[in-house]
Design a protein around this motif. Structure first.
Motif, PDB file in Angstrom:
ATOM      1  N   LEU A   1       0.832  -1.206   0.000  1.00 22.97           N
ATOM      2  CA  LEU A   1       0.000   0.000   0.000  1.00 22.97           C
ATOM      3  C   LEU A   1       0.867   1.256   0.000  1.00 22.97           C
ATOM      4  O   LEU A   1       0.613   2.204  -0.761  1.00 22.97           O
ATOM      5  CB  LEU A   1      -0.923  -0.020   1.228  1.00 22.97           C
TER       6      LEU A   1
ATOM      7  N   PRO B   1      -2.017   7.934   2.451  1.00 23.03           N
ATOM      8  CA  PRO B   1      -2.858   6.737   2.398  1.00 23.03           C
ATOM      9  C   PRO B   1      -3.439   6.426   3.777  1.00 23.03           C
ATOM     10  O   PRO B   1      -2.919   6.863   4.803  1.00 23.03           O
ATOM     11  CB  PRO B   1      -1.880   5.645   1.978  1.00 23.03           C
TER      12      PRO B   1
ATOM     13  N   MET C   1      -5.762   3.012   5.866  1.00 21.83           N
ATOM     14  CA  MET C   1      -6.480   1.739   5.803  1.00 21.83           C
ATOM     15  C   MET C   1      -7.611   1.817   6.817  1.00 21.83           C
ATOM     16  O   MET C   1      -7.379   2.082   8.000  1.00 21.83           O
ATOM     17  CB  MET C   1      -5.577   0.543   6.103  1.00 21.83           C
TER      18      MET C   1
ATOM     19  N   LYS D   1     -11.024  -2.480  -2.561  1.00 27.78           N
ATOM     20  CA  LYS D   1     -10.038  -1.566  -3.158  1.00 27.78           C
ATOM     21  C   LYS D   1     -10.523  -0.126  -3.027  1.00 27.78           C
ATOM     22  O   LYS D   1     -11.623   0.221  -3.453  1.00 27.78           O
ATOM     23  CB  LYS D   1      -9.847  -1.934  -4.631  1.00 27.78           C
TER      24      LYS D   1
ATOM     25  N   PRO E   1      -8.057  -0.608   2.123  1.00 24.15           N
ATOM     26  CA  PRO E   1      -6.841   0.167   1.884  1.00 24.15           C
ATOM     27  C   PRO E   1      -7.148   1.263   0.867  1.00 24.15           C
ATOM     28  O   PRO E   1      -7.731   1.002  -0.182  1.00 24.15           O
ATOM     29  CB  PRO E   1      -5.868  -0.874   1.322  1.00 24.15           C
TER      30      PRO E   1
ATOM     31  N   THR F   1      -5.846   4.905  -1.225  1.00 23.67           N
ATOM     32  CA  THR F   1      -4.804   5.831  -1.650  1.00 23.67           C
ATOM     33  C   THR F   1      -5.149   6.342  -3.037  1.00 23.67           C
ATOM     34  O   THR F   1      -6.096   5.861  -3.670  1.00 23.67           O
ATOM     35  CB  THR F   1      -3.416   5.149  -1.673  1.00 23.67           C
TER      36      THR F   1
ATOM     37  N   SER G   1       5.384  -6.731   0.742  1.00 22.63           N
ATOM     38  CA  SER G   1       4.024  -6.620   1.283  1.00 22.63           C
ATOM     39  C   SER G   1       4.000  -6.959   2.769  1.00 22.63           C
ATOM     40  O   SER G   1       4.981  -7.469   3.334  1.00 22.63           O
ATOM     41  CB  SER G   1       3.093  -7.572   0.531  1.00 22.63           C
TER      42      SER G   1
ATOM     43  N   ILE H   1      -2.485  -3.061  -3.485  1.00 22.98           N
ATOM     44  CA  ILE H   1      -2.965  -2.588  -2.181  1.00 22.98           C
ATOM     45  C   ILE H   1      -3.875  -3.624  -1.525  1.00 22.98           C
ATOM     46  O   ILE H   1      -3.918  -3.737  -0.294  1.00 22.98           O
ATOM     47  CB  ILE H   1      -3.648  -1.209  -2.273  1.00 22.98           C
TER      48      ILE H   1
ATOM     49  N   ASP I   1      -2.084  -6.129   0.889  1.00 25.27           N
ATOM     50  CA  ASP I   1      -1.961  -5.743   2.294  1.00 25.27           C
ATOM     51  C   ASP I   1      -3.311  -5.788   3.008  1.00 25.27           C
ATOM     52  O   ASP I   1      -3.387  -6.111   4.201  1.00 25.27           O
ATOM     53  CB  ASP I   1      -1.342  -4.350   2.407  1.00 25.27           C
TER      54      ASP I   1
END
Length: 505
Positions: free
Chosen positions: A238, A249, A251, A271, A322, A324, A341, A359, A362
């Motif tokens: 990520l 970013p 999560m 996502k 996650p 971003t 990762s 991403i 993760d």
């Protein structure tokens, strides 16, 4: 949200602004027949003149000229009986709701009947409550207005009251179905709002803030991991994708602990790319503005968690998103880079525009760390899936047929479409790397499948389903006129039904 009511009033006594009746290609519904009699045989005459044939999503609006209390009558075509399913029933009534909302209707009455229940079942069990849920959810989806950023807009309060009439069955079950429809439509419209939002107004941080605000008072446990947290947890996948963006970013982790402490724990992993330029592997300019919806999978997970909290099934569900941006820049990750990762597996980057799967690696690892016994990830992942399935169905890939069947059954109830793609072992070699554990992208061939093969590397032996929603997240196909245009909200309702299925395990 409109007021929802069950009504036992006959068509001739409805005080609504507009009434919806239905017809199949082989004939009018009982309510449509009643309307036809009041209108002096007009509907039969229209059918004989082929002005209306009952084809799917046909929806002429007729002014009743005082022959019925309602000023307007919408005759909704449901097509062929043997083709009716929850997907088509939701869409038909969404079309009807949109049409009447745009005409300024504030109070409407929708008449369904046992023939619709029988057609929806098509040989399988269906109930009046199933029809009620689909009809009202569809109408509420039609009450959605998406162009919220115009400086000058005509006032549009939308539909304010919906009555459902004509269904026989347990009144308690029907009223429960109306309440479920309100929640399911609310979740779907929240996904549509997020998917349509300009990316400058919905950065990863703002998405986390809005989700946290949405959850206020629900009892959900929410944690937003910031950059320092991601670094501490070793989420190099990520963080690698995020390097090109000035937006930090995050999560987002959401928990609903409604089941037994020792019961199964379903994790939904979405996502959350709030804008995707493709990074150094830059996308073409044409159409890039639509990459604001590349967080559609994450939005579905976040809205599903809200709906699950509202309906409160006795299930343990985790949501992991996650989030971003994927941007080019002097610090952006590059083709040839190797990312480490959270799971420790290394990824050779061959295409920075295949960032969603990176991403999610993760995200899946985090879900496993939190004790997930079953994993479902969802992403607007590949153009290859759009080519294969268009805007009609999500691609489903799985390592566990039982979980795959549960997702398929949930989608069938929810009014979503999924189609399984195979994970034959021959596909595995496409992601082999000489310098890392795997590449993030292979060639164009079987692109949707090789993306799933990549994700499978991060689930271990946990039962897992991957949903590629790149096609049905947003219908912008000009000739696909039997599916409503724009953002759809898929597969948020599937996730809610899936959580309820897990409550039975």
């Amino acid at each position: 949200m409109p007021t929802l009511e069950l009504s036992s009033s006959p068509l001739a006594e409805s005080d609504a602004d507009a009434v919806i009746v239905t017809a199949f290609e082989d004939g009018l519904s009982p309510a449509a027949g009643e309307a036809d009699a009041a209108l002096g045989g007009l509907l039969v005459e229209m059918r004989e003149a082929k002005e209306f044939r009952g084809r799917f999503a046909e929806r002429p609006v007729i002014h009743t000229l005082g022959r019925l209390p309602a000023r307007r009558l919408l005759v909704l075509g449901l097509g062929k009986r043997d083709q009716l399913d929850a997907f088509r029933l939701h869409n038909a009534f969404q079309f009807a709701g949109t049409t009447l909302r745009k005409q300024g209707v504030r109070r409407l009455a929708a008449h369904a009947d046992p023939a619709t229940v029988a057609a929806l079942g098509n040989g399988s069990p269906a109930s009046a409550a199933d029809v009620a849920r689909a009809v009202v959810t569809g109408l509420l989806l039609g009450n959605f207005e998406g162009d919220l950023n115009k400086s000058e807009r005509e006032p549009d309060p939308g539909i304010e009251r919906i009555e459902l009439a004509g269904l026989d069955g347990d009144e308690v079950a029907l009223r429960q179905a109306l309440g479920e429809a309100e929640v399911l439509a609310g979740a779907s419209n929240q996904v549509r709002t997020w998917a349509a939002a300009p990316s400058n107004t919905l950065t990863p941080r703002l998405l986390a803030e809005q989700a946290s605000a949405l959850y206020a008072g629900t009892g959900l446990e929410v944690e937003v991991l910031q950059r320092a947290d991601l670094e501490r947890e070793g989420m190099g996948a990520l963080l690698g994708v995020a390097r090109g963006s000035d937006e930090p970013p995050v999560m987002i982790v959401v928990r609903h602990d409604g089941g037994r402490p020792d019961g199964p724990r379903l994790a939904l992993v979405g996502k959350g790319i709030t804008f995707d330029t493709g990074g150094i592997s830059l996308k073409p300019a044409a159409g890039m503005e639509m990459m604001k919806w590349d967080m559609g999978g994450g939005a579905a997970v976040l809205a599903a968690m809200w709906a699950i909290a509202r309906l409160n099934p006795r299930a343990n569900v985790i949501g992991v998103v996650p989030a971003t941006e994927n941007m080019p820049g002097g610090r952006a990750y590059k083709p040839g880079d190797v990312l480490v990762s959270k799971s420790g597996k290394t990824i050779e980057v061959t295409n920075t525009d295949a960032e969603g799967r990176i991403i999610l690696a993760d995200g899946l690892a985090k879900a496993r760390e939190l004790g997930a016994t079953h994993l479902v990830d969802v992403a607007t992942l590949t153009g290859a899936c759009v080519v294969a399935l268009g805007h009609v169905a999500s691609g489903l890939m799985t390592n566990d047929r039982d979980l795959g069947r549960m997702v398929e059954d949930a989608a069938a109830l929810a009014g979503d479409r999924v189609a399984e793609l195979p994970l034959h072992p021959e596909y595995d070699v496409a992601l082999r790397s000489d310098v890392a554990d795997m590449k993030n992208a292979a060639g164009r061939e079987a692109g949707a499948i090789t993306a799933a093969v990549f994700l499978r590397e991060f689930v271990g032996d946990v039962p897992w389903v991957h949903l590629d929603i790149a096609g049905p997240v947003w219908n912008d196909q000009g000739d696909m006129t039997v599916i409503p245009k724009g953002p759809t909200g898929t597969p948020v309702r599937t996730f809610v039904h899936l959580a309820r299925a897990f409550a039975e395990l």
